[in-house]
Design a protein around this motif. Structure first.
Motif, PDB file in Angstrom:
ATOM      1  N   ARG A 119      -4.816   7.525  -3.298  1.00  0.00           N
ATOM      2  CA  ARG A 119      -3.440   7.762  -2.881  1.00  0.00           C
ATOM      3  C   ARG A 119      -2.959   9.093  -3.465  1.00  0.00           C
ATOM      4  O   ARG A 119      -3.527   9.612  -4.432  1.00  0.00           O
ATOM      5  N   LYS A 120      -1.885   9.628  -2.883  1.00  0.00           N
ATOM      6  CA  LYS A 120      -1.290  10.844  -3.414  1.00  0.00           C
ATOM      7  C   LYS A 120      -0.474  10.499  -4.655  1.00  0.00           C
ATOM      8  O   LYS A 120       0.327   9.558  -4.643  1.00  0.00           O
TER       9      LYS A 120
ATOM     10  N   LEU B  52       0.862  -1.183   0.000  1.00  0.00           N
ATOM     11  CA  LEU B  52       0.000   0.000   0.000  1.00  0.00           C
ATOM     12  C   LEU B  52       0.902   1.237   0.000  1.00  0.00           C
ATOM     13  O   LEU B  52       1.233   1.776   1.055  1.00  0.00           O
TER      14      LEU B  52
ATOM     15  N   VAL C  51      -2.339  -0.514  -6.012  1.00  0.00           N
ATOM     16  CA  VAL C  51      -3.038  -0.439  -4.730  1.00  0.00           C
ATOM     17  C   VAL C  51      -4.092  -1.532  -4.660  1.00  0.00           C
ATOM     18  O   VAL C  51      -4.635  -1.958  -5.684  1.00  0.00           O
TER      19      VAL C  51
ATOM     20  N   HIS D 248       2.209   5.038  -0.164  1.00  0.00           N
ATOM     21  CA  HIS D 248       1.631   6.312   0.235  1.00  0.00           C
ATOM     22  C   HIS D 248       1.636   7.310  -0.930  1.00  0.00           C
ATOM     23  O   HIS D 248       0.699   8.092  -1.087  1.00  0.00           O
ATOM     24  N   ILE D 249       2.710   7.295  -1.706  1.00  0.00           N
ATOM     25  CA  ILE D 249       2.855   8.235  -2.818  1.00  0.00           C
ATOM     26  C   ILE D 249       3.210   7.438  -4.066  1.00  0.00           C
ATOM     27  O   ILE D 249       4.084   6.561  -4.027  1.00  0.00           O
ATOM     28  N   ILE D 250       2.558   7.738  -5.196  1.00  0.00           N
ATOM     29  CA  ILE D 250       2.786   7.058  -6.462  1.00  0.00           C
ATOM     30  C   ILE D 250       3.236   8.092  -7.478  1.00  0.00           C
ATOM     31  O   ILE D 250       2.583   9.125  -7.667  1.00  0.00           O
TER      32      ILE D 250
ATOM     33  N   PHE E 143      -8.343   2.695  -4.111  1.00  0.00           N
ATOM     34  CA  PHE E 143      -7.800   3.177  -2.835  1.00  0.00           C
ATOM     35  C   PHE E 143      -7.117   4.517  -3.098  1.00  0.00           C
ATOM     36  O   PHE E 143      -6.018   4.554  -3.632  1.00  0.00           O
TER      37      PHE E 143
ATOM     38  N   ARG F  60      -9.933  -0.933  -1.358  1.00  0.00           N
ATOM     39  CA  ARG F  60     -10.168  -0.533   0.025  1.00  0.00           C
ATOM     40  C   ARG F  60     -11.335  -1.307   0.642  1.00  0.00           C
ATOM     41  O   ARG F  60     -11.276  -1.734   1.800  1.00  0.00           O
TER      42      ARG F  60
ATOM     43  N   LEU G 287      -7.291   4.683  -9.479  1.00  0.00           N
ATOM     44  CA  LEU G 287      -6.775   4.789  -8.107  1.00  0.00           C
ATOM     45  C   LEU G 287      -7.843   5.340  -7.160  1.00  0.00           C
ATOM     46  O   LEU G 287      -7.952   4.908  -6.008  1.00  0.00           O
ATOM     47  N   ARG G 288      -8.628   6.298  -7.637  1.00  0.00           N
ATOM     48  CA  ARG G 288      -9.672   6.872  -6.794  1.00  0.00           C
ATOM     49  C   ARG G 288     -10.749   5.835  -6.465  1.00  0.00           C
ATOM     50  O   ARG G 288     -11.305   5.819  -5.368  1.00  0.00           O
TER      51      ARG G 288
END
Length: 515
Positions: free
Chosen positions: A172-173, A144, A275, A146-148, A170, A278, A166-167
């Motif tokens: 992510r930034k 998982l 990711v 944190h930043i991609i 899950f 969720r 991604l949205r």
């Protein structure tokens, strides 16, 4: 004069200097041939320090020299490599310095897809031989991140597809590094983007990504060619950040796919690899929590059942204390009688000593007081102090020669009070003494061989000695077997049971003194 009759034919042909002839040849070549397209295999390739590019085009019979001036190299479109089959376009020219003609190539194109694939295969084998495609150097993707970081064109649909996926899965930034993904200079931009993401400081103002995605939509082999360039492949292989290659569609394969840590068939699939879902994680956490609760309840039920089973095997508290209560009751009933009997005996001794001389009476009273003080010290320290005080008072009275009868009366009264206190102290000490007695009795019962006999065992004696082996029993002249309720001699008639001994009656209490 007739030329035919001239003894030296050709004397009328004009003469040229070498420079004039070279110039006429150059003009003739440039005028007759002009701008041409030549197909052949690239031979020797030399990039001079001046920036000019020289290479050869050849077939199975001849070789054509080609050159591209420094200002023309950028627009060439393709960097020639040895063994590559190309179509060169440019102006034919001739050089009088070495009497050679050459092609001033201004544009190069691969001669068909087959040649392009052959060159791609040669490059793939060369890079694979260096170990850039080995599975051992590939890094696992973070579960998982944190930043991609995403390396792609900001105008295409690829970045929108990645962000949307991604949205949904899950959020992510995401950091986007915009690059060209096709055309001149695109390979260098992609390589610099990968190196730039790796150069970021973890936790800095612009944080370093935990995962990289290099993405582009589908296209032809020529459209995707920048991802086959050696500079891009080496940058992807040297990346310290795990990298996902998502170039083209599922059927498209580029060299960056072999160097990346993971290949995705499409950019959307790359987002799915990056990711987890969720909702699936939440459902899994709830399932694990339910399993943990169920396991805990099951364990508690097992422990509770085990405790209940062990509790049923234990005796009840009343049964544990019945024997001790009975012994305490007997001791409690016997203690006052024993104390009263002792007091009567001492009172009688005092009465008999009344007729003795005062000095002898004083000595006996002193001894009696010492014995009483010793007994009081064993029962109660406060009582011991009271007895000592009384004894001191008795000594002082004896020194003043108090009449014996008066002193005896007063001491008898004091003795009665002390006896009453002894009875009270005995009633308090009796339970503790009974507990100690009960503990010693249980220990004696545990260690005694009578308890072993009561459980069904027996003791065999041969000739008066305990026999433990069959061999010793066969050699003995006589055997005796001791059971819980008696001794049996094998072969002898059974003896009649002995009558139970009667408990002697306690003697009647002696007559007390009248004092």
């Amino acid at each position: 004069m007739d030329l035919i009759d001239d003894p030296q034919p050709g004397r009328n042909v004009p003469e040229f200097t070498v420079t004039d002839l070279a110039g006429r040849v150059k003009r003739l070549v440039e005028r007759e041939l002009g701008y041409v397209r030549v197909r052949g295999e690239v031979g020797r390739v030399v990039l001079a320090r001046s920036g000019h590019l020289y290479f050869d085009l050849k077939d199975d019979r001849n070789v054509l020299s080609c050159m591209t001036w420094k200002g023309q190299v950028a627009g060439l479109g393709l960097r020639p490599e040895e063994g590559m089959e190309v179509v060169a376009e440019g102006q034919m020219t001739a050089s009088g310095f070495q009497s050679k003609f050459a092609l001033n190539a201004t544009r190069l194109q691969l001669a068909g897809e087959g040649a392009l694939m052959a060159m791609l295969e040669r490059r793939r084998k060369a890079l694979a031989a260096e170990g850039l495609f080995d599975d051992g150097r590939k890094k696992p993707l973070p579960y998982l991140p944190h930043i991609i970081g995403v390396v792609t064109s900001p105008q295409g649909a690829v970045i929108r597809d990645i962000l949307h996926r991604l949205r949904d899965r899950f959020p992510r930034k995401v950091l986007v590094w915009p690059v060209l993904v096709q055309g001149q200079g695109s390979a260098e931009q992609v390589a610099r983007a990968i190196e730039g993401f790796n150069a970021l400081t973890p936790g800095g103002a612009l944080p370093r990504p935990d995962l990289l995605i290099v993405a582009r939509g589908g296209g032809s082999v020529e459209d995707l060619w920048c991802f086959n360039e050696e500079v891009v492949v080496r940058a992807a292989a040297a990346s310290d950040i795990p990298l996902i290659s998502a170039v083209g569609h599922e059927t498209d394969t580029t060299l960056i796919d072999h160097a990346a840590d993971r290949r995705a068939p499409t950019p959307t699939a790359a987002a799915e690899m990056a990711v987890p879902v969720r909702r699936d994680l939440l459902a899994w956490c709830e399932e694990q929590g339910a399993r943990m609760t169920s396991a805990l309840n099951t364990r508690l039920d097992q422990r509770r059942q085990r405790l209940a089973d062990l509790a049923r095997a234990l005796p009840t508290p009343d049964r544990l204390f019945d024997g001790a209560r009975q012994r305490i009751d007997r001791a409690d009933a016997d203690l006052p009688r024993a104390l009263l009997a002792g007091i009567r005996l001492r009172r009688l001794a005092l009465s008999e000593a009344g007729a003795l001389r005062p000095s002898l009476l004083t000595a006996r009273l002193s001894r009696a007081a010492d014995m009483l003080a010793t007994r009081a010290a064993q029962l109660d320290p406060a009582l011991h102090r009271a007895v000592r005080q009384r004894r001191d008072a008795l000594d002082r009275a004896s020194a003043r020669l108090v009449p014996p009868r008066t002193a005896l009366s007063r001491n008898a009264a004091d003795l009665d009070r002390l006896a009453a206190r002894l009875v009270a102290v005995g009633a308090q000490i009796a339970p503790r003494a009974a507990q100690r007695l009960d503990a010693q009795a249980r220990l004696l019962e545990t260690l005694s061989h009578r308890g072993t006999l009561a459980r069904g065992y027996a003791i065999v004696r041969g000739d008066g000695e305990v026999v433990t082996t069959a061999k010793a029993a066969s050699k003995a002249q006589s055997l005796e077997i001791e059971f819980r309720d008696g001794v049996v001699t094998p072969g002898a008639p059974a003896a009649a049971p002995k009558p139970k001994a009667r408990k002697p009656k306690p003697p009647p209490p002696e007559q007390g003194t009248l004092l």
